[in-house]
Design an enzyme around this catalytic site. Sequence first.
Site, PDB file in Angstrom:
ATOM      1  N   HIS A 141      24.172  13.486   6.221  1.00 36.19           N
ATOM      2  CA  HIS A 141      23.081  14.419   7.483  1.00 36.19           C
ATOM      3  C   HIS A 141      23.047  15.621   5.896  1.00 36.19           C
ATOM      4  O   HIS A 141      22.023  16.318   6.147  1.00 36.19           O
ATOM      5  CB  HIS A 141      23.455  15.130   8.831  1.00 36.19           C
ATOM      6  CG  HIS A 141      22.780  16.010   8.927  1.00 36.19           C
ATOM      7  ND1 HIS A 141      22.507  15.601  10.260  1.00 36.19           N
ATOM      8  CD2 HIS A 141      23.174  17.333   9.040  1.00 36.19           C
ATOM      9  CE1 HIS A 141      21.241  17.289  10.679  1.00 36.19           C
ATOM     10  NE2 HIS A 141      22.413  18.082  10.145  1.00 36.19           N
ATOM     11  N   GLU A 142      24.126  15.558   5.840  1.00 36.89           N
ATOM     12  CA  GLU A 142      23.969  17.706   4.464  1.00 36.89           C
ATOM     13  C   GLU A 142      23.379  16.613   3.159  1.00 36.89           C
ATOM     14  O   GLU A 142      22.895  17.723   2.656  1.00 36.89           O
ATOM     15  CB  GLU A 142      26.249  17.830   4.403  1.00 36.89           C
ATOM     16  CG  GLU A 142      26.233  17.785   5.476  1.00 36.89           C
ATOM     17  CD  GLU A 142      25.529  19.510   6.274  1.00 36.89           C
ATOM     18  OE1 GLU A 142      25.062  20.363   5.512  1.00 36.89           O
ATOM     19  OE2 GLU A 142      25.580  19.419   7.563  1.00 36.89           O
TER      20      GLU A 142
ATOM     21  N   HIS B  13      19.875  17.551   4.063  1.00 33.47           N
ATOM     22  CA  HIS B  13      19.751  19.381   3.134  1.00 33.47           C
ATOM     23  C   HIS B  13      19.436  18.994   2.118  1.00 33.47           C
ATOM     24  O   HIS B  13      18.593  20.363   1.301  1.00 33.47           O
ATOM     25  CB  HIS B  13      20.178  20.335   3.762  1.00 33.47           C
ATOM     26  CG  HIS B  13      20.615  20.340   5.887  1.00 33.47           C
ATOM     27  ND1 HIS B  13      19.065  19.635   6.855  1.00 33.47           N
ATOM     28  CD2 HIS B  13      21.219  19.939   6.665  1.00 33.47           C
ATOM     29  CE1 HIS B  13      19.360  19.625   7.583  1.00 33.47           C
ATOM     30  NE2 HIS B  13      21.124  19.445   8.006  1.00 33.47           N
TER      31      HIS B  13
END
Length: 353
Positions: A18-19, A22
């Site tokens: 998920h990170e 980003h």
Amino acid sequence: MLYIIVGILLFGVLVAVHEGGHFLSAKLLGVRVNEFAIGMGPALFSRKKGETTYSLRLLPIGGYCAMEGEDDDSDDPGSFSNKAPWRKLIILVAGSFANLLAGFLIVALMFAHVGSFAVPVVADFAEGFPCAGASGLLPGDRILSINGQKVWVYADVTAYLSAAKGRETMDLVVERNGEKLERKDLPITLRDYQVDGETVQRYGINFTVQEANFPAVMKQSFDTCCYFAKAVWSGLRMLVSGQVGLQDMSGPVGIVSYLGEAGSQGGSVSAGLQNVFYIIALIAVNLAIMNMLPIPALDGGRVFLLLVSEAVFLFTRRRLDGKYEAYLNGLGFALLMLFMLAVTFSDVFKLFQ
């Protein structure tokens, strides 16, 4: 213990993925990333390359992507706060997109590995099935819905038929030769059929087992992710309506415990790991959807505040003070942590029970 360890590692990988979404989108769109970390807690290893510090941390539970100007204003032209709204939107959504992609890839690899899977396509019928024929069902019909409920995967068929136990007839929508057909009031109920010389109760429909070629795997993986998403939304509706409470929810402790149980029920290490990976794929889709809810501190809350800020600027030509967003995100984060703490205590209590 093997399945618990694998589950913990994979759960941490999902947060790191998920990170990573980003991080990659921020880099591609010219946002300065001060640190990208795998894991949490004290740093075991770190190295600075260019403007970004890359670190590996002690606890294998997630990670973070620290962008310049993410939570406050910054004069740096490469800061998040100074980028165009469309760039911010892409970066905020990229984390959930990465989780969706991870869930899709896990499911695709699983289906490719097993070599075949059941699909909601009629293969043939038990002898004496009353609905066979052009006005009912024919081999090759793909079942699209049962009693108004969308069918994504074979598991939906068994679930909807079981949920409708006691009904005399079923309403189906099927796809036949590219055409959608409604089939109402079909007498599909549990009946006695002869199978290998024994009398068993069945609905009388045999379904197709699809070979795992590339197009079939892609479609089945997409349908399975939609099936996961439907389950997540169903759970959210039950939570909002009060049908489920805190005791029915699970946090990281409960999830890891459930992964251990699911793995041990596989009967073999290979089957157990398949169970674990299947649940991890479901969790990946769950994380993607939950993170996009319009709740402060979550990506969805930040997207919502970004859209509100742009709407205010459109009509007033004035920007909202960033400190209000920071206050809301801080409050939202504190409430989420309290909620997670309550769920964790509930998980631990259930374990002792």
